[in-house]
Scaffold this motif. Structure first.
Motif, PDB file in Angstrom:
ATOM      1  N   UNK A 382       0.698  -1.260  -0.024  1.00 44.99           N
ATOM      2  CA  UNK A 382       0.028  -0.114  -0.045  1.00 44.99           C
ATOM      3  C   UNK A 382       0.886   1.229  -0.002  1.00 44.99           C
ATOM      4  N   UNK A 383       1.959   1.299   0.802  1.00 46.19           N
ATOM      5  CA  UNK A 383       2.858   2.345   0.720  1.00 46.19           C
ATOM      6  C   UNK A 383       3.669   2.444  -0.634  1.00 46.19           C
ATOM      7  N   UNK A 384       3.910   1.431  -0.970  1.00 41.91           N
ATOM      8  CA  UNK A 384       4.762   1.569  -2.541  1.00 41.91           C
ATOM      9  C   UNK A 384       3.985   1.907  -3.471  1.00 41.91           C
ATOM     10  N   UNK A 385       2.612   1.507  -3.589  1.00 38.14           N
ATOM     11  CA  UNK A 385       1.728   1.846  -4.523  1.00 38.14           C
ATOM     12  C   UNK A 385       1.366   3.474  -4.468  1.00 38.14           C
ATOM     13  N   UNK A 386       1.344   3.897  -2.932  1.00 37.55           N
ATOM     14  CA  UNK A 386       1.250   5.234  -2.787  1.00 37.55           C
ATOM     15  C   UNK A 386       2.311   6.177  -3.563  1.00 37.55           C
ATOM     16  N   UNK A 387       3.623   5.805  -3.309  1.00 36.86           N
ATOM     17  CA  UNK A 387       4.597   6.536  -3.649  1.00 36.86           C
ATOM     18  C   UNK A 387       4.588   6.489  -5.248  1.00 36.86           C
ATOM     19  N   UNK A 388       4.279   5.321  -6.040  1.00 38.83           N
ATOM     20  CA  UNK A 388       4.069   5.509  -7.220  1.00 38.83           C
ATOM     21  C   UNK A 388       3.010   6.269  -7.853  1.00 38.83           C
ATOM     22  N   UNK A 389       1.876   6.368  -7.268  1.00 37.66           N
ATOM     23  CA  UNK A 389       0.718   7.201  -7.815  1.00 37.66           C
ATOM     24  C   UNK A 389       1.069   8.658  -7.232  1.00 37.66           C
ATOM     25  N   UNK A 425       2.668  10.429 -21.186  1.00 34.73           N
ATOM     26  CA  UNK A 425       2.788  11.736 -20.239  1.00 34.73           C
ATOM     27  C   UNK A 425       4.071  12.412 -20.787  1.00 34.73           C
ATOM     28  N   UNK A 426       4.475  13.416 -19.802  1.00 37.11           N
ATOM     29  CA  UNK A 426       5.533  14.201 -20.227  1.00 37.11           C
ATOM     30  C   UNK A 426       6.696  13.489 -20.246  1.00 37.11           C
ATOM     31  N   UNK A 427       7.729  13.801 -21.228  1.00 37.40           N
ATOM     32  CA  UNK A 427       9.117  13.264 -21.570  1.00 37.40           C
ATOM     33  C   UNK A 427       9.877  12.844 -20.105  1.00 37.40           C
ATOM     34  N   UNK A 428      10.247  11.593 -20.007  1.00 38.46           N
ATOM     35  CA  UNK A 428      10.823  11.106 -18.971  1.00 38.46           C
ATOM     36  C   UNK A 428      12.400  11.216 -18.843  1.00 38.46           C
ATOM     37  N   UNK A 429      12.886  11.266 -17.803  1.00 36.61           N
ATOM     38  CA  UNK A 429      14.421  11.601 -17.747  1.00 36.61           C
ATOM     39  C   UNK A 429      15.038  10.888 -16.376  1.00 36.61           C
ATOM     40  N   UNK A 430      15.929   9.903 -16.613  1.00 33.57           N
ATOM     41  CA  UNK A 430      16.555   9.167 -15.597  1.00 33.57           C
ATOM     42  C   UNK A 430      16.762  10.072 -14.448  1.00 33.57           C
ATOM     43  N   UNK A 431      16.228  10.205 -13.365  1.00 33.84           N
ATOM     44  CA  UNK A 431      16.721  11.217 -12.216  1.00 33.84           C
ATOM     45  C   UNK A 431      18.264  10.781 -11.851  1.00 33.84           C
ATOM     46  N   UNK A 432      18.875  11.682 -11.306  1.00 32.69           N
ATOM     47  CA  UNK A 432      20.125  11.822 -11.061  1.00 32.69           C
ATOM     48  C   UNK A 432      20.264  10.983  -9.766  1.00 32.69           C
ATOM     49  N   UNK A 433      19.483  11.220  -8.786  1.00 29.30           N
ATOM     50  CA  UNK A 433      19.507  10.612  -7.525  1.00 29.30           C
ATOM     51  C   UNK A 433      18.220   9.954  -7.182  1.00 29.30           C
ATOM     52  N   UNK A 434      18.094   8.958  -6.144  1.00 27.25           N
ATOM     53  CA  UNK A 434      16.760   8.512  -5.750  1.00 27.25           C
ATOM     54  C   UNK A 434      16.200   9.490  -4.635  1.00 27.25           C
ATOM     55  N   UNK A 435      14.944   9.824  -4.678  1.00 32.03           N
ATOM     56  CA  UNK A 435      14.380  10.542  -3.848  1.00 32.03           C
ATOM     57  C   UNK A 435      13.818   9.692  -2.862  1.00 32.03           C
ATOM     58  N   UNK A 436      13.152  10.181  -1.528  1.00 31.04           N
ATOM     59  CA  UNK A 436      12.993   9.448  -0.328  1.00 31.04           C
ATOM     60  C   UNK A 436      11.863   8.282  -0.745  1.00 31.04           C
ATOM     61  N   UNK A 437      10.587   8.794  -1.680  1.00 35.02           N
ATOM     62  CA  UNK A 437       9.875   7.828  -2.096  1.00 35.02           C
ATOM     63  C   UNK A 437      10.466   6.811  -2.963  1.00 35.02           C
ATOM     64  N   UNK A 438      11.403   6.811  -3.705  1.00 38.01           N
ATOM     65  CA  UNK A 438      11.879   5.656  -4.229  1.00 38.01           C
ATOM     66  C   UNK A 438      12.625   4.766  -3.488  1.00 38.01           C
ATOM     67  N   UNK A 439      13.632   5.673  -2.532  1.00 34.55           N
ATOM     68  CA  UNK A 439      14.460   4.771  -1.414  1.00 34.55           C
ATOM     69  C   UNK A 439      13.474   4.086  -0.482  1.00 34.55           C
TER      70      UNK A 439
END
Length: 496
Positions: A382-389, A425-439
């Motif tokens: 549930x928490x993982x899905x929340x971060x993705x949404x 959606x908008x053009x996606x670029x690979x993030x330079x670092x992981x945010x809290x949600x991804x971590x």
């Protein structure tokens, strides 16, 4: 909503700064307690229950670090939230020292009023919720004690009734028996055979056969009863277990009364056996419920603390929204689990709950079978899905009307594979670092569930693949895993 005010201790040797803090925090509606030195703060703590301590690092005689160390040495204040205020540039070493002394956060000078109010408000509410959970736990313990007392009282009355009778007619879960002490003959009624799970046609009642049906750990109870009657005891009562031929273990209460001849020699022993298995199981369920409620309350608090401490944002509003979003996601899955008596949750239901805040029409398509998740797995997903949404709604496919999202899942050999595929959606670029949600998503899926999370930042949209084992072993380890304490390695790194 009206609530009981909590006490916030403000510690600073400069009256002007104390006055400024009072003005900033006045709108919170809490009780502000003032201390102009470390020693005065210690005197206040010994007399008053404090929710949050706001302390200046640089003070004469007793600085903030020394004060924090003294406070943490007292058992009452080991979990009290302390926020340091520093007018000088604080190094990483100083921050580590502060955290070791028990600080939960730093506020630099000049103080931003909105930031200070937000931080104090979060920890005040956390303190208030903690006290409410403690009160609810105490009420539950009181109810359990009351039920136990009622149960003990009922048992005592039952035993008194059994002692007034030397035999009982087979009825319900009761059985009676008679033992000729001289020639060794036994008589069992129908209830006694039923309790032991045997039939009169195939079971010969004799000491050896009866002993074979007793639980190995309770055989000594029979020997002790015989010894007591040989010593002159006329009545005996005990609890014991039997192992039926089919392997079923039953708890029983046995009451026996001896009949003696004119010389005082025992000639007959008669008794009553009562099957109390359901009562024993009810006691176990009550004890389990008390432990489970306490465990869930502590886990929920630990998760909330982790979310509050580890969430990062550049603005106060963004910080508050992020914290509220994650806690609301946790609350939604708890509601689903409560409706199922914590037996589990359907994956599709978790997704529906996360979709509820959005009006997305036909932008999202779901594809997958019904999958029942154990509570620990449901909370983590549930928490993982929340971060993705949340990420998709801010930056991905769900941030524009042209975006599309496909969520598909399947189960193979006790493994759940969930695919999150964005497009349009908008053009996606690979993030330079992981945010809290991804971590936090990686930490929860990989560390807590023993699964894997893979991210493919395609130009046309994010492709995420989650693989989660659904075995009992994984669920059990997750239930007592590090995420309960908010200390998984990924989350520790995020907090640093």
């Amino acid at each position: 909503m009206d609530h009981e005010k909590v006490n916030i201790l403000l510690v600073d040797d400069q009256p002007a700064k104390l006055l400024a803090y009072e003005v900033i925090l006045k709108d919170l509606g809490e009780n502000l307690v003032i201390a102009s030195s470390g020693r005065e703060a210690l005197e206040v703590l010994l007399k008053t229950e404090i929710a949050v301590i706001l302390v200046d690092v640089c003070m004469p005689e007793l600085d903030g670090f020394e004060l924090a160390a003294m406070i943490r040495e007292h058992p009452r204040f080991q979990k009290t939230a302390m926020i340091f205020i520093s007018a000088i540039q604080v190094s990483d070493i100083d921050r580590l020292r502060g955290y070791e002394m028990g600080a939960v956060d730093y506020v630099p000078v000049p103080v931003v009023p909105e930031v200070l109010r937000a931080k104090i408000k979060v920890f005040s509410e956390l303190y208030r919720k903690t006290r409410e959970l403690e009160r609810l736990n105490q009420e539950l313990e009181d109810r359990v004690r009351a039920r136990t007392a009622e149960l003990e009282s009922s048992t005592a009355k039952l035993r008194e009734s059994e002692q007034r009778r030397s035999m009982a007619i087979a009825a319900g879960k009761m059985g009676s028996w008679d033992w000729d002490w001289i020639n060794g003959d036994w008589m069992w009624d129908e209830g006694q055979y039923r309790i032991f799970g045997v039939s009169p046609e195939s079971f010969e009642v004799n000491p050896a056969n009866v002993q074979a049906l007793l639980h190995p750990d309770d055989v000594d109870q029979l020997r002790k009863a015989i010894a007591e009657f040989n010593k002159g005891t006329r009545a005996y009562e005990t609890e014991f277990r039997i192992v039926r031929p089919d392997g079923d273990i039953r708890w029983c209460v046995g009451t026996a009364a001896a009949t003696a001849d004119n010389s005082g020699r025992v000639v007959r022993v008669s008794g009553v056996t009562v099957d109390i298995t359901e009562r024993k199981r009810a006691e176990e369920r009550q004890n389990l419920l008390a432990r489970e409620v306490d465990h869930r309350a502590k886990n929920a608090l630990a998760l909330a603390q982790s979310i509050v401490r580890l969430t990062r944002a550049d603005e106060v509003k963004a910080y508050v929204n992020a914290v509220e979003g994650r806690i609301n996601a946790l609350a939604r899955v708890h509601t689903i689990l409560s409706l199922s008596s914590w037996q589990g949750a359907e994956l599709s239901k978790l997704i529906d709950e996360e979709l509820a805040p959005y009006s997305l029409g036909d932008q999202i398509r779901l594809a997958g079978p019904e999958v029942q998740l154990v509570p620990a797995t449901a909370q983590t997903l549930a928490l993982a899905l929340h971060e993705l949404f949340t990420n998709s709604a801010k930056y991905g496919a769900l941030s524009t009307r042209s975006g599309r999202l496909l969520i598909g899942w399947q189960v193979e050999e006790d493994h759940l594979t969930l695919t999150w595929e964005e497009s349009g959606g908008p053009l996606v670029r690979t993030p330079k670092s992981r945010g809290f949600g991804t971590r936090s998503l990686l930490a929860s899926v990989e560390s807590q569930l023993g699964g894997q999370a893979q991210f493919d930042w395609r130009a046309e949209g994010l492709l995420c693949r989650l693989e989660v084992p659904l075995t009992r072993k994984t669920a059990a380890s997750a239930a007592q895993g590090k995420f309960d304490a908010g200390t998984s390695p990924e989350l520790q790194r995020a907090s640093g």
